[in-house]
Design an enzyme around this catalytic site. Structure first.
Site, PDB file in Angstrom:
ATOM      1  N   TRP A 102       8.478  -5.843   6.964  1.00 34.47           N
ATOM      2  CA  TRP A 102       7.350  -5.210   7.166  1.00 34.47           C
ATOM      3  C   TRP A 102       6.618  -6.836   7.783  1.00 34.47           C
ATOM      4  O   TRP A 102       5.214  -7.404   8.599  1.00 34.47           O
ATOM      5  CB  TRP A 102       6.474  -4.490   6.524  1.00 34.47           C
ATOM      6  N   ASP A 172      -1.174  -4.928   4.310  1.00 32.86           N
ATOM      7  CA  ASP A 172      -0.682  -3.813   4.420  1.00 32.86           C
ATOM      8  C   ASP A 172      -0.132  -3.666   2.994  1.00 32.86           C
ATOM      9  O   ASP A 172       0.927  -3.864   2.130  1.00 32.86           O
ATOM     10  CB  ASP A 172       0.841  -4.019   5.378  1.00 32.86           C
ATOM     11  N   LYS A 196       3.473   7.359   4.046  1.00 33.16           N
ATOM     12  CA  LYS A 196       4.483   7.350   2.466  1.00 33.16           C
ATOM     13  C   LYS A 196       4.074   7.972   1.589  1.00 33.16           C
ATOM     14  O   LYS A 196       4.218   8.046   0.990  1.00 33.16           O
ATOM     15  CB  LYS A 196       3.992   5.568   2.506  1.00 33.16           C
TER      16      LYS A 196
END
Ligand SMILES: *Cc1c(COP(=O)(O)O)cnc(C)c1O
Length: 360
Positions: A102, A172, A196
């Site tokens: 990511w 993030d 999530k």
């Protein structure tokens, strides 16, 4: 009805209380004769939902008043472009620490809009640790430093933040949102996809210090311009209304649990149960450096692909689902987000012990 033990990395399990409340309110939300799915995003009823969600975020995360809380779409991946477009605005450069896929994707996207520089990476050991940095590693002229604070696929987490001096820090936090206390004032921006730990997919929450706003590149699409979204209280266009409503229910649930500190204490217990087992097992091993382990995503392997596959198959049949590791990494991964109860992890560990005994 029987519910499984769901270890999905995302979209992931939600608290049963939240699902039940949503089900009870499905046809008629608080006596207004409609579902939240069916009402105008400009209605008084929805206005209260989104405002309540924002104030719960502020309360639970202790968000300072000079930060905006935005409810956006496009997932974390869209922010990979929005972030450089909005914030690479002084010297057109930014520094990145690459701790997994990511972070790498965010870096690659940023490199399309300015000078993106890799300051450190843990690619040399399959992202199994968090690389150390010092203040001198960063470019004083960088417009920001970017990290992915919890690495969902590899199961690492920054135990402490990099020293970046006065450079704005952007993180993030998709897979650790609301899982432990974080000091928002140490960041210029934190953001994450909701699927999530917060809500179903479709919502991205972005928390931005106000002084960061207002200097987006001219090419920035209106929908990716954080200033536009902030000026319109996240209602420039139709927001993901139903997901924001579930988000509000989850935030209320966290508050009922005793807030983030209480949820964090629970998360520490769950992670300890699983890591202690892995550290003592002769069959299953953690893949992550001890000091960099995530509380939320726990990858593990047997070292034998066939045995891994057998384990995943038998676990699934026994009601422990979504334990297969990420397609890029293999092995297994147990994601133990806020909604996973301690007994779910205890049951998993008992199952792993049985499997180990039966297969060694
Ligand atoms: C899942 C995830 C993403 C990607 O999220 P999308 O909403 O699918 O774009 C980005 N970063 C992290 C840390 C993630 O866990």
């Amino acid at each position: 009805m029987s519910r499984v033990y769901n270890f999905s990395a995302g979209p992931s399990m939600l608290p049963e209380e939240v699902l039940k409340k949503a089900a009870a309110e499905m046809l008629d939300y608080e006596g207004c004769g409609q579902s939240v799915m069916e009402m105008s995003h400009r209605s008084k009823t929805f206005d209260k939902i989104i405002k309540d969600a924002e104030s719960l975020f502020r309360e639970l995360m202790n968000i300072p008043d000079n930060y905006k809380v935005l409810f956006l779409q496009g997932g974390a991946s869209t922010q990979f472009a929005s972030i450089p477009m909005n914030f690479m605005n002084k010297n057109n450069k930014a520094d990145f620490i690459i701790t997994g896929q990511w972070a790498k994707k965010a870096y690659q996207e940023a490199a399309r809009y300015g000078e993106a520089r890799v300051v450190a990476s843990s690619a040399d050991k399959t992202f199994s640790y968090i690389p150390k940095t010092t203040a001198d590693d960063f470019d004083k002229d960088a417009d920001y430093v970017y990290i992915c604070m919890n690495n969902t696929i590899y199961g690492t987490k920054f135990a402490s933040l990099p020293e970046v001096g006065d450079i704005p820090l952007i993180a993030d936090i998709s897979s650790m949102f609301l899982s432990e206390p974080i000091d928002v004032s140490k960041f210029a921006v934190v953001y994450g996809g909701a699927q999530k730990n917060i809500a179903p997919a479709g919502l991205t929450v972005v928390i931005i210090r106000e002084d960061m706003l207002g200097n987006a590149m001219d090419i920035t699409p209106t929908m990716l311009n954080y200033q536009v979204m902030a000026d319109n209280d996240s209602l420039y266009n139709t927001p993901p209304c139903y997901t924001i409503y579930i988000c509000k229910l989850v935030l209320e649930w966290i508050k009922d649990q005793g807030g983030i500190e209480a949820v964090y204490a629970n998360n520490c217990k769950k992670a300890k149960i699983l890591y202690d087992f892995l550290d003592n097992s002769k069959m299953f091993n953690s893949t992550v450096a001890t000091e960099d382990r995530s509380l939320m995503n726990v990858p593990f392997v047997t070292g034998n692909e066939e045995l891994d596959a057998k384990f995943v198959k038998e676990a699934t049949a026994a009601g422990f689902v979504n334990l297969k590791g990420h397609r890029s990494f293999g092995g297994m991964r147990a994601s133990i987000y806020n909604a996973m109860q301690i007994y779910g992890v205890e049951k998993l560990v008992a199952f792993m012990a049985e499997f180990e005994a039966a297969n060694s």
